[in-house]
Design an enzyme around this catalytic site. Structure first.
Site, PDB file in Angstrom:
ATOM      1  CE1 TYR A 140      -3.763   2.446   0.804  1.00 54.00           C
ATOM      2  CE2 TYR A 140      -2.417   3.165   2.650  1.00 54.00           C
ATOM      3  CZ  TYR A 140      -3.507   3.336   1.828  1.00 54.00           C
ATOM      4  OH  TYR A 140      -4.356   4.405   2.031  1.00 54.00           O
ATOM      5  CE  LYS A 144      -3.384   5.224  -1.247  1.00 52.13           C
ATOM      6  NZ  LYS A 144      -4.425   5.704  -2.186  1.00 52.13           N
TER       7      LYS A 144
HETATM    8  P1  NAD Z   1     -13.408   4.013   1.779  1.00 50.97           P
HETATM    9  O1  NAD Z   1     -13.149   2.559   1.854  1.00 50.97           O
HETATM   10  O2  NAD Z   1     -14.258   4.651   2.835  1.00 50.97           O
HETATM   11  O3  NAD Z   1     -13.992   4.365   0.341  1.00 50.97           O
HETATM   12  C1  NAD Z   1     -13.372   3.784  -0.770  1.00 50.97           C
HETATM   13  C2  NAD Z   1     -14.086   4.150  -2.034  1.00 50.97           C
HETATM   14  O4  NAD Z   1     -13.361   3.545  -3.110  1.00 50.97           O
HETATM   15  C3  NAD Z   1     -15.500   3.625  -2.093  1.00 50.97           C
HETATM   16  O5  NAD Z   1     -16.316   4.564  -2.764  1.00 50.97           O
HETATM   17  C4  NAD Z   1     -15.365   2.355  -2.962  1.00 50.97           C
HETATM   18  O6  NAD Z   1     -16.538   2.063  -3.690  1.00 50.97           O
HETATM   19  C5  NAD Z   1     -14.239   2.775  -3.902  1.00 50.97           C
HETATM   20  N1  NAD Z   1     -13.549   1.621  -4.458  1.00 50.97           N
HETATM   21  C6  NAD Z   1     -12.724   0.757  -3.832  1.00 50.97           C
HETATM   22  N2  NAD Z   1     -12.335  -0.218  -4.691  1.00 50.97           N
HETATM   23  C7  NAD Z   1     -12.932   0.066  -5.878  1.00 50.97           C
HETATM   24  C8  NAD Z   1     -12.953  -0.571  -7.138  1.00 50.97           C
HETATM   25  N3  NAD Z   1     -12.291  -1.724  -7.370  1.00 50.97           N
HETATM   26  N4  NAD Z   1     -13.683  -0.013  -8.129  1.00 50.97           N
HETATM   27  C9  NAD Z   1     -14.380   1.114  -7.908  1.00 50.97           C
HETATM   28  N5  NAD Z   1     -14.404   1.773  -6.743  1.00 50.97           N
HETATM   29  C10 NAD Z   1     -13.689   1.234  -5.729  1.00 50.97           C
HETATM   30  O7  NAD Z   1     -11.977   4.698   1.687  1.00 50.97           O
HETATM   31  P2  NAD Z   1     -11.412   6.092   2.255  1.00 50.97           P
HETATM   32  O8  NAD Z   1     -10.858   5.817   3.594  1.00 50.97           O
HETATM   33  O9  NAD Z   1     -12.384   7.192   2.044  1.00 50.97           O
HETATM   34  O10 NAD Z   1     -10.151   6.261   1.277  1.00 50.97           O
HETATM   35  C11 NAD Z   1     -10.141   7.099   0.147  1.00 50.97           C
HETATM   36  C12 NAD Z   1      -8.714   7.274  -0.295  1.00 50.97           C
HETATM   37  O11 NAD Z   1      -7.952   7.871   0.761  1.00 50.97           O
HETATM   38  C13 NAD Z   1      -8.026   5.956  -0.624  1.00 50.97           C
HETATM   39  O12 NAD Z   1      -7.175   6.135  -1.732  1.00 50.97           O
HETATM   40  C14 NAD Z   1      -7.212   5.677   0.623  1.00 50.97           C
HETATM   41  O13 NAD Z   1      -6.103   4.858   0.315  1.00 50.97           O
HETATM   42  C15 NAD Z   1      -6.817   7.073   1.017  1.00 50.97           C
HETATM   43  N6  NAD Z   1      -6.440   7.208   2.414  1.00 50.97           N
HETATM   44  C16 NAD Z   1      -7.318   6.898   3.410  1.00 50.97           C
HETATM   45  C17 NAD Z   1      -6.904   7.028   4.730  1.00 50.97           C
HETATM   46  C18 NAD Z   1      -7.806   6.687   5.890  1.00 50.97           C
HETATM   47  O14 NAD Z   1      -7.330   6.611   7.011  1.00 50.97           O
HETATM   48  N7  NAD Z   1      -9.092   6.498   5.662  1.00 50.97           N
HETATM   49  C19 NAD Z   1      -5.613   7.495   5.028  1.00 50.97           C
HETATM   50  C20 NAD Z   1      -4.758   7.799   3.987  1.00 50.97           C
HETATM   51  C21 NAD Z   1      -5.176   7.649   2.675  1.00 50.97           C
END
Ligand code: NAD
Length: 240
Positions: A140, A144
């Site tokens: 991951y 990133k």
């Molecule tokens: P989440 O799991 O709440 O939402 C993920 C979204 O991605 C959903 O809408 C899902 O439908 C979509 N998705 C996942 N796989 C998919 C696929 N194969 N096809 C189509 N859509 C797909 O995630 P989040 O926590 O809101 O994360 C959003 C971004 O932020 C991600 O890139 C994550 O890596 C990054 N991020 C999150 C955090 C955290 O702590 N939540 C921290 C750093 C980075």
């Protein structure tokens, strides 16, 4: 205010959903991509695409760019497969790199002719604090880090086109993705909380506010940058 049209991947929940609501409230048109688009409350158009399928993604994007004159894209969909070094499966590594990286290139390639023709555009990749180094996130964090690297290369290639390219790197944020990997009271949650100077998780609205700024007209002289939105967790840590 100029009303813009933005494509957001992973828009159905978490950070992508918060961003969709924020942009719609500000008068922009939002087209979201998620695996399951059955959500009548989505503040825009939500399209069902499994971004892990290369051909399905390509076909969906080809249709979308015919239908909408996009001004920008936020590559927000992401995939985590937590693993210790001794357990990393190469298939898992491939899946994580694929889902985080391939759609980002596909969306940008699909939108680029429109953005170039307009002489204005915004491209944002959602990275992560984990790129600075954290246990159990080999694949991951590598994905990133690559998204940040993409941003730097694309920003240079597009610097004279009116298209800016930036990245937002959230710290631990209260979403389904975070909770799936770090349930309340887990060692993972404790580890993350102890690494954040503010002593709390971020909220999706706090991340989407930063993304919305980078999408705005006012952010026109910012390109190739990564903005950490992390309660101070990245302070004192070297990016490379
Ligand atoms: P989440 O799991 O709440 O939402 C993920 C979204 O991605 C959903 O809408 C899902 O439908 C979509 N998705 C996942 N796989 C998919 C696929 N194969 N096809 C189509 N859509 C797909 O995630 P989040 O926590 O809101 O994360 C959003 C971004 O932020 C991600 O890139 C994550 O890596 C990054 N991020 C999150 C955090 C955290 O702590 N939540 C921290 C750093 C980075």
């Amino acid at each position: 205010m100029t009303s813009r049209t933005f494509l957001i991947t992973g828009a159905s929940r978490g950070i992508g959903r918060s961003l969709s609501e924020r942009l719609a409230r500000a008068g922009h048109t939002v087209v979201g991509i998620a695996r399951d688009a059955r959500d009548a409350s989505f503040p825009g158009t939500l399209v069902s695409v499994d971004l892990s399928h290369r051909a399905e993604t390509e076909a969906a994007l080809a249709t979308l760019v015919q239908r909408y004159a996009f001004d920008g894209v936020v590559n927000n969909a992401g995939l985590i497969r937590p693993q210790r070094l001794g357990e990393i499966g190469l298939n898992d590594l491939d899946a994580v790199l694929q889902l985080n990286l391939h759609p980002a290139i596909q969306t940008v390639q699909a939108l680029l002719p429109t953005l170039r023709a307009k002489g204005w555009g915004r491209i944002i990749n959602i990275s992560s604090l984990t790129l600075l180094g954290v246990i159990e996130r080999t694949s991951y964090a590598a994905a990133k880090a690559a998204l940040v690297s993409f941003v730097r290369s694309w920003a240079l290639e597009l610097a004279q086109t009116g298209i800016t390219v930036n990245s937002v790197a959230p710290g631990p944020t209260e979403t389904e993705m975070f909770r799936a990997n770090n349930p309340p009271g887990s060692s993972g949650e404790r580890r993350y909380l102890s690494s954040i100077p503010m002593g709390r998780l971020g909220r999706p609205e706090e991340i989407s506010a930063a993304i919305a700024f980078l999408l705005s007209e006012e952010a026109s002289f910012i390109t190739g940058q990564t903005l950490f939105v992390d309660g101070g967790a990245s302070i004192g840590k070297a990016m490379l």
